[in-house]
Design an enzyme around this catalytic site. Structure first.
Site, PDB file in Angstrom:
ATOM      1  N   GLU A  53       0.874  -1.168   0.000  1.00 50.76           N
ATOM      2  CA  GLU A  53       0.000   0.000   0.000  1.00 50.76           C
ATOM      3  C   GLU A  53       0.913   1.220   0.000  1.00 50.76           C
ATOM      4  OE1 GLU A  53      -2.279   0.718   3.536  1.00 50.76           O
ATOM      5  OE2 GLU A  53      -3.602   2.144   2.528  1.00 50.76           O
ATOM      6  N   ARG A  61       4.648 -13.125   9.739  1.00 45.49           N
ATOM      7  CA  ARG A  61       5.484 -11.965   9.461  1.00 45.49           C
ATOM      8  C   ARG A  61       6.800 -12.072  10.219  1.00 45.49           C
ATOM      9  NH1 ARG A  61       2.024  -7.460  11.378  1.00 45.49           N
ATOM     10  NH2 ARG A  61       2.278  -7.206   9.198  1.00 45.49           N
ATOM     11  N   LYS A  73       4.306   0.074  10.917  1.00 46.56           N
ATOM     12  CA  LYS A  73       4.335   1.379  10.270  1.00 46.56           C
ATOM     13  C   LYS A  73       4.021   2.487  11.271  1.00 46.56           C
ATOM     14  CE  LYS A  73       2.977   0.239   5.533  1.00 46.56           C
ATOM     15  NZ  LYS A  73       1.849   0.222   4.579  1.00 46.56           N
TER      16      LYS A  73
END
Length: 558
Positions: free
Chosen positions: A38, A262, A272
């Site tokens: 994204e 992850r 983030k």
RNA sequence: UGCCUUGUAGUAUAAUGGUAGUACGACAGAUUCUGGCUCUGUAUGUCAGGGUUCGAAUCCUUGCAAGGCAACCA
């Protein structure tokens, strides 16, 4: 050859097993993967794992990987990130087959939505987001049907059309899938497919005022691109049921989603949100501050793409939660840098050494650029009777296994001579200011006939030939392995010594021509690379990683 | 007190009913004109109980633990 064998013998991870099985039984002839960032932030080590996985898999099995920007939320995404993401992927050494945007498919996605409405599988809901949330139920209680759930196909079609044409303000209507408000999977309780956002989009401009949600864009985009293996992280496991439901109801190309855990790294944070906080609250100098786990930061710090790829390869992937030791990353960095870095001598904390019996004034000695690389060549280094050595390489009262300089003891000066310390000069406060030494003329490197064996070899620079530079010593950003799991705010655990600046170090003159793409090993100090802050007025070097230090008696380096 | 994932040395990852391996780290030693590199060696592991089987990390069962799920984020 032996490496080939090793690679073939290496066992498969669970995705490779799935793919080999799919290939073997003819489900696919070749595979298509995608990397779907994204564009709302910078790529970090976690993304690097995904990049290496997706691109690595398609490369290994003879397929290709698309780059697809998941740009369905114009209010948080920006074009600036698109470029940095592409730079980072290329720097890592991968090339995508096609560059796509989920927004490329907005027309198609709209048609899919209409199809769903016509099948009676989607409806326009006039509820507010609060009302929708209230009707959702909880994980342990079923939800309630929306009062708008049973509108006619015609009415839904009409309302959806009017949503698209901009007739309604933000938040007044959504398009929802009609599945099951009592489903045990919360995502199947009539998920929102489209929302109204009168926002300018970086790719489609003002064409749209309704935007699809992730679940109605991602899987469909995979399908449109005929992605065979859509690989994502574990938090999307519950989404798979919806992913499959939509593909089935839409009767489109059946892409499949697979999830892996992850990658978490010790002594840093990877979300983030937290990374952004570090930047905006100025705990670091920016997204590419070399202490950050972002790809741009690692690049600036001097990590090589090879070493990051090697790290991803070694660490492997699986489905369980993990906190990988950052030490393994550092090992991979050292392993590669050891092979390619040019050796240079730089004294950080100088102690002057005067060689009392050296009468030649000065001469030039020769040193290899890289002992690991026979073709690496060599360089010349000026030697004279006034040198700097590292202050910590001398001890007046050394412990037993101190192999460096001490009164009466001998050491080798790298690529030059063996010297012996005869006298220690101090100032009024008793600080050591200078060492008086004698050298052994027969001990010249490459031509040593002295027969003397010394245990220690020191790096040095000639005082009058030395170049100066600034050096930035980076250490782990956090003091604890997993800042996110500690009590209180993760920022309380920032390592106050994660950056130490040495304003002036003394370097051998060959470093004056240091280049940005060159990697250096400052002998016995670590690996360094030129920072972008360097200018004509001064060089700045970043320490990429220290050398492994197994010296115990004094060292307490982690 | 629902559903979904996942539990193998300190860390990460193999073993797919048949000798529990590998890498990093740790420790010890050899070598070394970098206390780097290289080389040799050592220690450390199947979440727990029960069951199936000649044989279980693997299959079944019951627990336990960790993570995820109630955004008009992705």
């Amino acid at each position: 050859m032996s490496e080939e064998v090793k690679k073939e013998e290496r066992s498969l991870n669970f995705l490779e097993e799935i793919i080999e099985e799919d290939l073997k039984n003819g489900r696919y002839k070749s595979i298509v993967t995608r990397f779907p960032p994204e564009p709302n932030g910078y790529l970090h080590m976690g993304h690097a794992t995904s990049i290496c996985l997706n691109f690595g898999l398609s490369k290994k099995y003879g397929g290709y990987t698309n780059l697809r920007f998941d740009d369905t939320n114009p209010t948080t995404e920006e074009i600036e990130y698109v470029e940095s993401i592409k730079d980072d992927i290329r720097w890592l050494g991968f090339e995508w087959k096609n560059e796509h945007y989920a927004s490329d498919y907005f027309d198609q996605l709209y048609e899919y939505a209409v199809t769903l409405i016509k099948k009676g599988l989607a409806y326009v809901d006039d509820s507010t987001s609060e009302e929708i949330a209230a009707m959702k139920g909880t994980p342990t209680e079923p939800g309630k049907n929306s009062p708008y759930r049973d509108r006619s196909v015609e009415e839904n079609l009409n309302l959806f059309e009017r949503m698209k044409s901009g007739e309604f303000p933000d938040g007044t209507h959504t398009l929802r899938a009609k599945i099951d408000m009592a489903h045990t999977n919360m995502l199947m309780r009539d998920p929102v497919l489209y929302r109204i956002k009168h926002a300018h989009h970086h790719q489609t401009g003002d064409k749209w005022c309704i935007y699809p949600m992730y679940d109605f864009a991602h899987g469909q985009s995979d399908s449109i691109e005929q992605v065979t293996h859509s690989i994502c992280t574990l938090e999307f496991v519950p989404h798979r049921e919806l992913y499959d439901w939509l593909i089935e109801k839409l009767e489109i190309y059946p892409s499949h989603q697979y999830e892996f855990a992850r990658r978490n790294l010790s002594y840093t944070v990877m979300s983030k949100r937290k990374l952004l906080q570090l930047v905006t609250e100025r705990h670091v100098a920016g997204w590419d501050d070399p202490r950050m786990p972002t790809i741009s930061a690692m690049r600036r710090r001097g990590y090589t793409p090879d070493s990051i790829r090697e790290f991803c390869d070694r660490v492997g992937i699986a489905k369980r939660e993990n906190l990988t030791d950052v030490g393994l990353l550092e090992f991979c960095v050292r392993e590669h840098l050891n092979k390619i870095a040019l050796r240079r001598m730089v004294v950080f904390d100088p102690l002057k050494v005067v060689i009392t019996n050296y009468t030649a004034g000065e001469e030039t000695v020769v040193s290899e650029n890289n002992p690991e690389d026979p073709d690496g060549g060599s360089r010349e280094i000026p030697f004279s009777n006034e040198l700097y050595i590292e202050r910590e390489d001398f001890m007046e009262n050394p412990p037993k296994k101190f192999f460096r300089l001490a009164p009466g003891k001998m050491v080798r000066l790298k690529s030059a001579y063996i010297v012996q310390c005869n006298e220690v000069i101090k100032d009024m406060e008793g600080n050591i200011t200078e060492l008086r030494c004698t050298y052994i003329p027969e001990s010249r490197s490459h031509n040593d006939t002295s027969g003397i064996n010394v245990k220690g070899t020191l790096h040095w620079v000639s005082v009058k030939h030395a170049a100066t530079a600034e050096v930035r010593l980076y250490d782990r950003l956090f003091k604890v392995e997993d800042p996110g799991s500690e009590e209180g705010d993760f920022k309380d655990y920032i390592n106050p010594e994660s950056l130490q600046v040495v304003k002036a170090v003394y370097a051998e003159p060959s470093l004056k021509s240091a280049k940005f793409d060159e990697r250096y090993q400052f002998l016995r100090k670590g690996y360094f690379t030129l920072d972008k802050d360097s200018s004509a007025s001064g060089m700045v070097f970043n320490r990429t990683v220290t050398l492994k230090d197994s010296w115990k008696p004094l060292a307490s380096k982690g």
